[in-house]
Design a protein around this motif. Structure first.
Motif, PDB file in Angstrom:
ATOM      1  N   UNK A 183     -27.181 -38.118 -19.424  1.00 40.14           N
ATOM      2  CA  UNK A 183     -26.418 -37.295 -18.473  1.00 40.14           C
ATOM      3  C   UNK A 183     -26.607 -37.748 -17.033  1.00 40.14           C
ATOM      4  N   UNK A 184     -25.545 -37.637 -16.248  1.00 44.14           N
ATOM      5  CA  UNK A 184     -25.650 -37.943 -14.821  1.00 44.14           C
ATOM      6  C   UNK A 184     -26.271 -36.751 -14.104  1.00 44.14           C
ATOM      7  N   UNK A 185     -26.773 -37.001 -12.911  1.00 44.66           N
ATOM      8  CA  UNK A 185     -27.357 -35.915 -12.123  1.00 44.66           C
ATOM      9  C   UNK A 185     -26.298 -34.854 -11.825  1.00 44.66           C
ATOM     10  N   UNK A 186     -25.089 -35.304 -11.586  1.00 45.66           N
ATOM     11  CA  UNK A 186     -24.001 -34.378 -11.268  1.00 45.66           C
ATOM     12  C   UNK A 186     -23.691 -33.466 -12.456  1.00 45.66           C
ATOM     13  N   UNK A 187     -23.809 -33.998 -13.678  1.00 44.84           N
ATOM     14  CA  UNK A 187     -23.495 -33.185 -14.858  1.00 44.84           C
ATOM     15  C   UNK A 187     -24.469 -32.019 -15.011  1.00 44.84           C
ATOM     16  N   UNK A 188     -25.694 -32.167 -14.461  1.00 42.02           N
ATOM     17  CA  UNK A 188     -26.659 -31.072 -14.500  1.00 42.02           C
ATOM     18  C   UNK A 188     -26.345 -30.013 -13.444  1.00 42.02           C
ATOM     19  N   UNK A 189     -25.848 -30.469 -12.301  1.00 37.68           N
ATOM     20  CA  UNK A 189     -25.659 -29.541 -11.174  1.00 37.68           C
ATOM     21  C   UNK A 189     -24.336 -28.790 -11.223  1.00 37.68           C
ATOM     22  N   UNK A 190     -23.376 -29.285 -12.017  1.00 39.93           N
ATOM     23  CA  UNK A 190     -22.081 -28.607 -12.118  1.00 39.93           C
ATOM     24  C   UNK A 190     -22.269 -27.280 -12.837  1.00 39.93           C
ATOM     25  N   UNK A 191     -21.798 -26.208 -12.233  1.00 38.88           N
ATOM     26  CA  UNK A 191     -22.045 -24.873 -12.773  1.00 38.88           C
ATOM     27  C   UNK A 191     -21.103 -24.502 -13.913  1.00 38.88           C
ATOM     28  N   UNK A 192     -19.963 -25.171 -14.003  1.00 38.38           N
ATOM     29  CA  UNK A 192     -18.972 -24.799 -15.028  1.00 38.38           C
ATOM     30  C   UNK A 192     -19.316 -25.454 -16.364  1.00 38.38           C
ATOM     31  N   UNK A 193     -18.919 -24.836 -17.484  1.00 39.98           N
ATOM     32  CA  UNK A 193     -19.194 -25.396 -18.817  1.00 39.98           C
ATOM     33  C   UNK A 193     -18.208 -26.528 -19.158  1.00 39.98           C
ATOM     34  N   UNK A 194     -18.376 -27.661 -18.505  1.00 44.57           N
ATOM     35  CA  UNK A 194     -17.405 -28.749 -18.628  1.00 44.57           C
ATOM     36  C   UNK A 194     -17.331 -29.316 -20.047  1.00 44.57           C
ATOM     37  N   UNK A 195     -18.388 -29.148 -20.843  1.00 45.18           N
ATOM     38  CA  UNK A 195     -18.354 -29.659 -22.227  1.00 45.18           C
ATOM     39  C   UNK A 195     -17.279 -28.966 -23.053  1.00 45.18           C
ATOM     40  N   UNK A 196     -17.012 -27.710 -22.719  1.00 44.25           N
ATOM     41  CA  UNK A 196     -15.951 -26.989 -23.432  1.00 44.25           C
ATOM     42  C   UNK A 196     -14.611 -27.695 -23.277  1.00 44.25           C
ATOM     43  N   UNK A 197     -14.388 -28.247 -22.105  1.00 46.55           N
ATOM     44  CA  UNK A 197     -13.119 -28.926 -21.843  1.00 46.55           C
ATOM     45  C   UNK A 197     -12.948 -30.139 -22.743  1.00 46.55           C
ATOM     46  N   UNK A 198     -14.038 -30.850 -23.018  1.00 47.76           N
ATOM     47  CA  UNK A 198     -13.966 -31.998 -23.928  1.00 47.76           C
ATOM     48  C   UNK A 198     -13.564 -31.545 -25.326  1.00 47.76           C
ATOM     49  N   UNK A 199     -14.125 -30.421 -25.788  1.00 44.74           N
ATOM     50  CA  UNK A 199     -13.777 -29.925 -27.119  1.00 44.74           C
ATOM     51  C   UNK A 199     -12.332 -29.433 -27.166  1.00 44.74           C
ATOM     52  N   UNK A 200     -11.856 -28.872 -26.066  1.00 46.67           N
ATOM     53  CA  UNK A 200     -10.451 -28.481 -25.996  1.00 46.67           C
ATOM     54  C   UNK A 200      -9.561 -29.719 -26.111  1.00 46.67           C
ATOM     55  N   UNK A 201      -9.967 -30.801 -25.463  1.00 45.22           N
ATOM     56  CA  UNK A 201      -9.218 -32.055 -25.571  1.00 45.22           C
ATOM     57  C   UNK A 201      -9.189 -32.559 -27.007  1.00 45.22           C
ATOM     58  N   UNK A 202     -10.323 -32.489 -27.687  1.00 48.21           N
ATOM     59  CA  UNK A 202     -10.367 -32.938 -29.082  1.00 48.21           C
ATOM     60  C   UNK A 202      -9.382 -32.148 -29.942  1.00 48.21           C
ATOM     61  N   UNK A 203      -9.444 -30.824 -29.819  1.00 48.34           N
ATOM     62  CA  UNK A 203      -8.616 -29.964 -30.667  1.00 48.34           C
ATOM     63  C   UNK A 203      -7.132 -30.161 -30.369  1.00 48.34           C
ATOM     64  N   UNK A 204      -6.762 -30.095 -29.081  1.00 52.39           N
ATOM     65  CA  UNK A 204      -5.351 -30.193 -28.725  1.00 52.39           C
ATOM     66  C   UNK A 204      -4.789 -31.584 -29.011  1.00 52.39           C
ATOM     67  N   UNK A 205      -5.569 -32.624 -28.749  1.00 52.24           N
ATOM     68  CA  UNK A 205      -5.108 -33.978 -29.043  1.00 52.24           C
ATOM     69  C   UNK A 205      -4.883 -34.163 -30.544  1.00 52.24           C
ATOM     70  N   UNK A 206      -5.794 -33.604 -31.338  1.00 56.21           N
ATOM     71  CA  UNK A 206      -5.660 -33.711 -32.793  1.00 56.21           C
ATOM     72  C   UNK A 206      -4.404 -32.999 -33.279  1.00 56.21           C
TER      73      UNK A 206
END
Length: 261
Positions: A180-203
């Motif tokens: 993980x990058x330092x920025x990924x720790x400091x970001x307050x939003x649950x950005x990982x959820x967005x990746x899973x949304x991309x997986x589902x919608x792209x599929x």
């Protein structure tokens, strides 16, 4: 020559008009409130779908004496709507990568990431539009085959770029999860959820595109062309889910601070 191999359902298509209209209004509100202008193609895609199903409702009312204009509207707009969804979806990954300061983890340089995928989407859009236009006006088997083949090329391009985009997203996800990058720790939003949304919608869009490709490949006498339920479930319903998913998990909730970066 008959435009449809079945009698379109007024009630079923009216439901999809309502669903896509609601999502279009929702996305218009979110776009204006959050100024996520890169989601304009997605909004236009929702409008394409809504108007496309209006065309099907009109055709249902004309059964069995269908006219060209409603058929042309539903044929082209329902075919092209997901390509506009894709144009906005492709822009999300590049923005997320920049926000997390993880450009080194992208297999494609972030400078070119969005450009490459959107360019592929444009080619797909143009091919499907050209093929759909030919097919909608086809009055001979030769014209039908030509329109089908051009649409197949467009859908093939869409599937290839969606597959590549999913692979690119997975590689990025694995790399940032492992280191993980330092920025990924400091970001307050649950950005990982967005990746899973991309997986589902792209599929879902990929499944829809494969279905439409098989539909056109099998030709006008196939079971897929003779039963309306396949189009409604494997195209319409999947695109409704994609539309609702991005209302519930709108990128503006996750790409906080992207503009500052």
């Amino acid at each position: 020559f008959a435009y449809y191999k079945y009698d379109p359902s007024t009630a079923a298509n009216a439901i999809f008009v309502a669903l896509f209209s609601i999502t279009a209004v929702g996305h218009a509100f979110l776009l204006a409130r959050n100024r996520t202008w890169y989601f304009i193609p997605f909004l236009v895609g929702c409008l394409f779908e809504a108007v496309g199903y209006i065309g099907r409702v009109i055709s249902a009312g004309e059964t069995p004496d269908w006219t060209l204009t409603p058929y042309l509207i539903q044929s082209l707009l329902i075919l092209l709507g997901p390509s506009l969804y894709a144009a906005s979806i492709y822009m999300i990954l590049g923005r997320l990568t920049c926000m997390l300061e993880a450009e080194a983890y992208s297999v494609i340089r972030v400078k070119w990431l969005t450009k490459i995928f959107v360019l592929g989407d444009v080619f797909s859009f143009l091919a499907q539009g050209a093929g759909g236009g030919i097919l909608a006006k086809a009055t001979t088997p030769k014209d039908q085959d030509l329109g089908n083949n051009i649409i197949l090329v467009g859908l093939g391009i869409q599937i290839a770029f969606f597959g590549l985009f999913i692979i690119t997203t997975i590689i990025f996800h694995l790399r940032i999860a492992a280191n993980p990058t330092a920025k990924s720790y400091s970001v307050a939003v649950p950005w990982r959820q967005l990746l899973w949304v991309l997986y589902v919608t792209n599929t879902l869009i990929l499944i829809r595109s494969v279905f439409r490709m098989i539909e056109y490949a099998l030709g006008w006498d196939s079971i897929l062309m003779k039963r309306e339920v396949y189009l409604l479930v494997l195209d319409g319903m999947l695109m409704v889910i994609v539309s609702v998913a991005f209302m519930r998990y709108h990128p503006s909730k996750f790409l906080v601070g992207y503009k500052q970066v």
